[in-house]
Design an enzyme around this catalytic site. Structure first.
Site, PDB file in Angstrom:
ATOM      1  N   SER A 126       0.835  -1.207   0.000  1.00 19.81           N
ATOM      2  CA  SER A 126       0.000   0.000   0.000  1.00 19.81           C
ATOM      3  C   SER A 126       0.865   1.250   0.000  1.00 19.81           C
ATOM      4  O   SER A 126       1.961   1.256   0.563  1.00 19.81           O
ATOM      5  CB  SER A 126      -0.872  -0.005   1.262  1.00 19.81           C
ATOM      6  OG  SER A 126      -1.443   1.260   1.479  1.00 19.81           O
ATOM      7  N   TYR A 152      -1.898  -0.146  10.988  1.00 15.77           N
ATOM      8  CA  TYR A 152      -2.159  -0.891   9.737  1.00 15.77           C
ATOM      9  C   TYR A 152      -1.027  -0.633   8.755  1.00 15.77           C
ATOM     10  O   TYR A 152      -0.428  -1.566   8.205  1.00 15.77           O
ATOM     11  CB  TYR A 152      -3.501  -0.476   9.116  1.00 15.77           C
ATOM     12  CG  TYR A 152      -3.541  -0.730   7.638  1.00 15.77           C
ATOM     13  CD1 TYR A 152      -3.380   0.308   6.729  1.00 15.77           C
ATOM     14  CD2 TYR A 152      -3.677  -2.023   7.154  1.00 15.77           C
ATOM     15  CE1 TYR A 152      -3.366   0.066   5.371  1.00 15.77           C
ATOM     16  CE2 TYR A 152      -3.661  -2.278   5.785  1.00 15.77           C
ATOM     17  CZ  TYR A 152      -3.503  -1.216   4.902  1.00 15.77           C
ATOM     18  OH  TYR A 152      -3.470  -1.463   3.551  1.00 15.77           O
ATOM     19  N   LYS A 156       2.077  -3.114   7.057  1.00 11.85           N
ATOM     20  CA  LYS A 156       2.411  -3.266   5.627  1.00 11.85           C
ATOM     21  C   LYS A 156       3.912  -3.042   5.427  1.00 11.85           C
ATOM     22  O   LYS A 156       4.596  -3.812   4.736  1.00 11.85           O
ATOM     23  CB  LYS A 156       1.632  -2.267   4.775  1.00 11.85           C
ATOM     24  CG  LYS A 156       0.177  -2.628   4.531  1.00 11.85           C
ATOM     25  CD  LYS A 156       0.026  -3.914   3.723  1.00 11.85           C
ATOM     26  CE  LYS A 156      -1.433  -4.199   3.416  1.00 11.85           C
ATOM     27  NZ  LYS A 156      -1.637  -5.502   2.775  1.00 11.85           N
TER      28      LYS A 156
HETATM   29  C1  WQD Z   1      -9.813   9.700   0.783  1.00  7.47           C
HETATM   30  C2  WQD Z   1     -10.139  11.167   0.956  1.00  7.47           C
HETATM   31  C3  WQD Z   1     -10.501  11.816   3.233  1.00  7.47           C
HETATM   32  C4  WQD Z   1     -14.146   9.490   3.841  1.00  7.47           C
HETATM   33  C5  WQD Z   1      -6.983   4.900   2.872  1.00  7.47           C
HETATM   34  C6  WQD Z   1      -5.904   4.149   3.600  1.00  7.47           C
HETATM   35  C7  WQD Z   1      -4.924   3.581   2.611  1.00  7.47           C
HETATM   36  C8  WQD Z   1      -5.652   2.749   1.579  1.00  7.47           C
HETATM   37  C9  WQD Z   1      -6.752   3.564   0.918  1.00  7.47           C
HETATM   38  C10 WQD Z   1      -5.502   0.414   2.171  1.00  7.47           C
HETATM   39  C11 WQD Z   1      -9.439  11.769   2.161  1.00  7.47           C
HETATM   40  C12 WQD Z   1     -11.769  11.985   2.404  1.00  7.47           C
HETATM   41  C13 WQD Z   1     -13.019  10.052   3.264  1.00  7.47           C
HETATM   42  C14 WQD Z   1     -15.229  10.330   4.205  1.00  7.47           C
HETATM   43  C15 WQD Z   1     -14.010  12.232   3.398  1.00  7.47           C
HETATM   44  N1  WQD Z   1      -6.188   1.585   2.153  1.00  7.47           N
HETATM   45  N2  WQD Z   1     -12.963  11.392   3.038  1.00  7.47           N
HETATM   46  N3  WQD Z   1     -15.120  11.678   3.961  1.00  7.47           N
HETATM   47  O1  WQD Z   1      -7.329   7.874   3.625  1.00  7.47           O
HETATM   48  O2  WQD Z   1      -6.551   8.298   1.235  1.00  7.47           O
HETATM   49  O3  WQD Z   1      -6.429   5.981   2.188  1.00  7.47           O
HETATM   50  O4  WQD Z   1      -7.620   4.035   1.944  1.00  7.47           O
HETATM   51  O5  WQD Z   1      -4.429   0.167   1.719  1.00  7.47           O
HETATM   52  O6  WQD Z   1      -4.029   2.777   3.330  1.00  7.47           O
HETATM   53  O7  WQD Z   1      -5.215   5.068   4.396  1.00  7.47           O
HETATM   54  O8  WQD Z   1      -8.641   6.961   1.643  1.00  7.47           O
HETATM   55  O9  WQD Z   1     -11.045   6.966   1.101  1.00  7.47           O
HETATM   56  O10 WQD Z   1     -10.370   7.098   3.555  1.00  7.47           O
HETATM   57  O11 WQD Z   1     -10.016   9.070   2.042  1.00  7.47           O
HETATM   58  O12 WQD Z   1     -13.931  13.458   3.193  1.00  7.47           O
HETATM   59  O13 WQD Z   1     -16.293   9.885   4.759  1.00  7.47           O
HETATM   60  O14 WQD Z   1     -11.534  11.286   1.198  1.00  7.47           O
HETATM   61  O15 WQD Z   1     -10.340  12.923   4.122  1.00  7.47           O
HETATM   62  O16 WQD Z   1      -9.099  13.107   1.840  1.00  7.47           O
HETATM   63  P1  WQD Z   1      -7.195   7.405   2.233  1.00  7.47           P
HETATM   64  P2  WQD Z   1     -10.091   7.462   2.126  1.00  7.47           P
END
Ligand code: WQD
Length: 349
Positions: A126, A152, A156
């Protein structure tokens, strides 16, 4: 003679989409899954989509005898290892549960592979192993200057250390050495074109896309946008979203690379588009797919979020001859197609 691939976590979101591509590429597939965060419904969907059969074992990769029994019964040519806990928030609450499961599963799998002279290993890694706030475009030489912001992410990174050290060591020497491709995903979203396979997280989704589709289908009331005061064009965070089918095909390219390459190695490779988009752009794309606006409210920032990060995709193109082909509107259209056909995911199927 067909090659046989063992896919751990093959009933999960990315694992199941990868199994579809493997079967369609004429591989024989064995799936292991403990169904902790997945559903047997995904296995049924895979068979319906491909019209092909596979062997499924319900069980845990930390169970040496369970794995040994599978390797005893089947000649396995390579392993794609997805199995692992991956909820960022849960890992903060239960770090020991995460370290024990994620590290133990990889080490147990390696011990069994060594006993059965199986040397080819594709690892589900990741972008979270980077997360350097001083850098936004990550290439595979980006050094880890800060520890990942969640346990997490640390699991990784440590699993990569284990795989790299074993690949450099001599415990697999009698079979030519361990061969590892570690695929570092950015933000996987989307679903299979059929609408019969997609993301089905347990509980309230942490990630943006499934949260939006559950709002659109009426399971959740409104989306919370975690901050619009970041130093980005529209104030919301930038991420490198990649269609899960493009991602699945990247695993096949990684497998073909391993089958063609001699000697022992550990090769980290980014799987991303290299083209970051913002939260507001994702919301807008989903509104087009759904045919109505997505209700949202802007709230405070989520701790741990970086303003932006995205892939440098050059190595994947050079080494795997792989690149993404599906754009954001295709990702959101396929996500919505899955969710509207299965409002409760695989549950109640
Ligand atoms: C994306 C953007 C949030 C939810 C995570 C893990 C990473 C990988 C992918 C496994 C951010 C914003 C999100 C919500 C929002 N997973 N958001 N409201 O954090 O980039 O990555 O998932 O490998 O390891 O860290 O993905 O989809 O959680 O967030 O505004 O209800 O959407 O702030 O900017 P992230 P995400």
């Amino acid at each position: 003679m067909k090659k046989t691939i063992l896919v751990t976590g093959g009933a999960g979101y990315i694992g199941s989409h990868t199994v579809v591509e493997l079967l369609e590429a004429q591989y024989s597939v064995i799936v292991i899954d403990n169904l902790y965060n997945s559903s047997i419904g995904a296995i049924t969907a895979i068979k319906n989509i491909t019209g092909k059969d596979l062997i499924f074992y319900e069980g845990d990769c930390t169970d040496f005898n369970f794995l040994k029994n599978i390797f005893n019964k089947n000649k396995i040519d390579a392993v794609i290892h997805f199995a692992g806990y991956k909820a960022v928030g849960e890992s903060v609450e239960k770090p020991l549960f995460y370290y024990k499961n994620n590290l133990d599963s990889t080490m147990t799998l390696l011990a069994v592979m060594r006993e059965f002279l199986c040397t080819k290993f594709v690892f589900s890694s990741s972008a979270t192993v980077y997360l350097d706030p001083n850098d936004v475009k990550y290439n595979e030489t980006t050094t880890q200057t800060n520890r990942p912001f969640s346990p997490y992410g640390s699991t990784k990174l440590v699993q990569e250390y284990i795989l790299e050290d074993v690949a450099k060591g001599f415990e697999f020497e009698k079979v030519g050495g361990l061969q590892v491709v570690s695929l570092r995903y950015f933000n996987p979203i989307g679903a299979h074109f059929s609408g019969e396979l997609g993301e089905d997280p347990n509980g309230v989704p942490n990630n943006l896309a499934p949260y939006i589709t559950q709002v659109a289908v009426g399971r959740l009331r409104t989306l919370q946008v975690f901050g619009d005061d970041y130093p980005t064009p529209d104030g919301t965070c930038l991420r490198d979203y990649i269609h899960v089918v493009d991602l699945a095909k990247g695993h096949l390219s990684g497998l073909e690379y391993i089958f063609a390459k001699e000697g022992k190695f550990f090769d980290p490779i980014n799987l991303g588009t290299g083209a970051p988009v913002s939260v507001f752009q994702v919301i807008e794309s989903f509104s087009k797919a759904v045919g109505k606006s997505i209700p949202y409210e802007v709230v405070g920032r989520r701790s741990g979020d970086l303003a932006e990060f995205y892939a440098d995709p050059v190595k994947a193109k050079k080494v795997l001859d792989w690149q993404t082909t599906l754009d954001l509107d295709k990702m959101t259209a396929d996500s919505w197609n899955w969710q509207k056909r299965h409002p409760n995911g695989f549950k109640n199927l």
